[in-house]
Every structure is written in C-alpha cells, then in structure tokens.
Design a protein around this motif. Structure first.
Motif, short mmCIF file in Angstrom:
data_model
loop_
_atom_site.label_atom_id
_atom_site.label_comp_id
_atom_site.label_asym_id
_atom_site.label_seq_id
_atom_site.Cartn_x
_atom_site.Cartn_y
_atom_site.Cartn_z
N TYR A 1 38.20 34.84 37.85
CA TYR A 1 39.67 34.78 37.88
C TYR A 1 40.25 35.91 37.05
CZ TYR A 1 44.43 33.15 37.32
OH TYR A 1 45.80 33.08 37.32
N ASP B 1 40.42 37.88 39.89
CA ASP B 1 39.82 38.51 41.06
C ASP B 1 38.60 39.29 40.61
OD1 ASP B 1 39.49 40.74 43.21
OD2 ASP B 1 40.91 39.33 44.12
N ASP C 1 35.36 40.69 46.17
CA ASP C 1 36.48 41.29 46.87
C ASP C 1 35.98 42.41 47.78
OD1 ASP C 1 38.88 43.04 47.35
OD2 ASP C 1 39.81 41.48 46.14
#
Length: 221
Positions: free
Chosen positions: A9, A11, A41
């Motif tokens: 968290y 990302d 990602d």
C-alpha cells in the motif's frame, strides 16, 4: 501458513515498495511460507523490483500484474471528479485496458488455492483498450450527466490533488506513477482472465452500468 498474498500500500510502484516487499518475503520464508503471490503494477519500474525481490526470496512465486483498476473511477478523488463533472488526469489520449478488481481478486485466489501457478506471471487486463476520454464518455452517458475528460500537465494534477487535501508527498508520487505508465506501455490486452478463470474478463461497460445504478456518481449537492 503455506501461502501468502503480498500487496504493497498504496501501490507496488511507489518508492520504497521493493524494500518492504523483499523484507516481508524473506520473513515469510523464514516462517515456513512456501508460496508467495504478489500483486504488481503492470509496467512500473518499482513494481518490477518488487517482483524480483519475491523471486529472490527462495519461495515459489506467482506474479499477478494489473494496470489501472476500473473501480478507481468510483472511489476516492476520482469519484469526486466524476461528480464534479470534470475528470482531469495527466494521461493524454493514451489507451488503457481497464481491469476490474473482481478479475484481479479471482486470479489471485486461483493462484493461492490451486496447483499449477508457481513460477507464472498472470498479466491481468480488461478485454479491450479504452482511452480516458472514452471511459468518461461512457460514465456520462450512463449517468445522463455532463462529465468530461480533461488532460492536464503533471504540475496541474499535483495542484488539483493538494487542493483537495491530498498530502503533497502522496500527490507527487501518484503523479509520477501516472506519467510513467501512461506512455503507451500498457496499451495491450491479454487473455489471462479467460485462461485462468475460464470466463471472459469483465468489460468496462458492465462496471459503468452497475455503478451508475448505485448513485455514487450523482452530482454533488
């Protein structure tokens, strides 16, 4: 515990993610975890370093890659922008295979609970490429409201976020990520959802129709 799902968290592409993911992975292996499933990602350099950290941990691994998640449009500041009628992003006219969160979750569950996923990269996308202008246009039609997409510079985007109370550091990192990945590198689709789950990936139009019915995009009063 035999398997663990790893998500950083806010990302996996944010600065510091690889160090934290690597430390967690090593600790997990030391505690007896044999299989790590990482959410990464799609196309971001720091996320690639996260992937390498998991591979280097000594555990069996599965990578679940995802790009721009469809539900971003109905959460946080993007939902506010939709309600305000102008979705301003530093994304130009790039196309993105918006990916439904449910598809990502189900692929991750399969990787955690089924055999045959170790050593595999599951690149999860939606079924088609859509520009942000087209995506916002679909939302406008579904809500029967005037909502438009406005491409902005990175500096303008940071200012708009901080003006809405977003911390400067987060706004800067998020903007840097968007500029990095919205350069066309993710403008492709895969058959991962159908191959892993045996069904088509969820289309953006279905998400828009269902979300509009909830009223979350109704204009601010």
């Amino acid at each position: 515990m035999d398997s663990a799902y790893v998500a950083f968290y806010p990302d996996a592409a944010f600065p510091g993610a690889a160090g934290a993911v690597g430390a967690f992975a090593r600790l997990a292996v030391a505690c007896g975890v044999r299989h790590l499933v990482l959410l990464a990602d799609r196309g971001a350099a720091e996320a690639e370093r996260c992937e390498q950290a998991v591979r280097d941990s000594g555990a069996e691994w599965t990578i679940v890659r995802a790009g721009f998640i469809t539900q971003n449009f109905s959460e946080g500041f993007l939902a506010e922008l939709v309600r305000a009628g102008v979705v301003a992003l530093p994304a130009g006219d790039v196309a993105e295979p918006f990916t439904d969160a449910a598809d990502i979750a189900e692929v991750a569950v399969a990787a955690l609970s089924e055999n045959g996923h170790a050593g595999r990269i599951h690149d999860v996308t939606g079924p088609r490429l859509i520009t942000f202008a087209d995506a916002v246009g679909e939302i406008a039609r579904a809500t029967r409201r005037e909502v438009r997409y406005l491409p902005v510079t990175p500096e303008q985007f940071v200012s708009s976020l901080t003006g809405r109370g977003v911390p400067v550091e987060y706004a800067t990192h998020l903007t840097g990520l968007l500029v990095e990945v919205f350069d066309g590198r993710r403008a492709s689709t895969t058959d991962t959802v159908e191959r892993v789950l045996g069904r088509p990936a969820r289309d953006f139009t279905e998400y828009v129709r269902e979300t509009a019915a909830t009223g979350i995009w109704d204009a601010d009063t």
